[in-house]
Design an enzyme around this catalytic site. Structure first.
Site, short mmCIF file in Angstrom:
data_model
loop_
_atom_site.label_atom_id
_atom_site.label_comp_id
_atom_site.label_asym_id
_atom_site.label_seq_id
_atom_site.Cartn_x
_atom_site.Cartn_y
_atom_site.Cartn_z
CB SER A 1 29.35 -0.85 -14.21
OG SER A 1 28.10 -0.75 -13.53
CG HIS A 2 27.08 4.61 -12.29
ND1 HIS A 2 27.32 4.74 -13.63
CD2 HIS A 2 26.87 5.87 -11.80
CE1 HIS A 2 27.24 6.02 -13.96
NE2 HIS A 2 26.98 6.73 -12.87
CB SER A 3 27.00 -1.47 -9.82
OG SER A 3 27.17 -2.73 -9.23
#
Lengths: 90, 130
Positions: B11-13
């Site tokens: 994920s980007h996060s």
């Protein structure tokens, strides 16, 4: 089925995992006339969205069909209880 | 070495990656090899090829590894990470076209049952809009 939220995510995963432990073809339905769905398909079980107080139907075909049906019904009757599920699924 | 296909969440996060991994652990269990990563090397939102390669290593199984990604860069960086793997491993890693959280749980459930990499991917992708 008496589980509070019915056949939602977590119970669905438990039911599918239990079903995968048997060689038999296992199908479940939320009504006696169906539609019958493959109990080993997590996507289909979750898509059933069976709610609390649904009468669940289980059928199986194969060498271990009897024990599979017994185990799945027990899991549903016992509200998808953790310890029970683990004990049956091994 | 696990006899089950491994699952990687990209994920980007970092929080989304960790949260999705928590859901897999709690709902499916610890038997499925699992790796996850999120965020760029500076600690912001983003993805990094290096982190993805490390996550693949953590989840490695000879049965293969299925990667779940969120948005654009997560996919392209995952493709780059796969290309940088040793040649004998490249063919055993696939990216699933599926929602990251739901796909991870579905894929892990299928992997738990001993399914092949192709079946794990198909199960995750059953969720996608037709």
């Amino acid at each position: 089925m008496t589980h509070d939220v019915g056949l939602h995510a977590r119970p669905s995963v438990k039911l599918t995992k239990l079903a995968k432990g048997y060689a038999s073809e296992i199908e479940i339905a939320a009504a006696p006339e169906g539609p019958w769905i493959d109990a080993k398909s997590i996507v289909k079980v979750m898509a059933l969205k069976a709610k609390r107080d649904t009468i669940m139907h289980v059928r199986a075909r194969g060498a271990d069909a009897c024990s599979a049906v017994t185990a799945l019904l027990a899991l549903i009757e016992h509200d998808f209880d953790d310890d029970h599920a683990n004990a049956v699924a091994g | 070495m696990s006899d089950k296909v491994g699952i990687v969440i990209v994920s980007h996060s970092p929080d989304v990656a960790r949260g999705a991994a928590d859901m897999v652990r709690q709902m499916v269990g610890n038997e499925v090899p699992l790796g996850f990563c999120g965020g760029n090397p500076e600690g912001g939102l983003g993805t990094s090829v290096e982190k993805i390669m490390k996550a693949i290593e953590e989840a490695w199984s000879e049965r293969g590894v299925a990667i779940l990604v969120d948005l654009g860069g997560a996919e392209t960086n995952s493709e780059m990470a796969i290309e940088m793997l040793p040649p004998d491993r490249q063919g055993k890693v696939v990216i699933c076209n599926a929602p990251i959280v739901e796909g991870a749980v579905m894929a892990a459930t299928e992997a738990w049952g001993g399914a092949t990499l192709e079946d794990v991917r198909r199960t995750a992708e059953e969720l996608s809009p037709q």
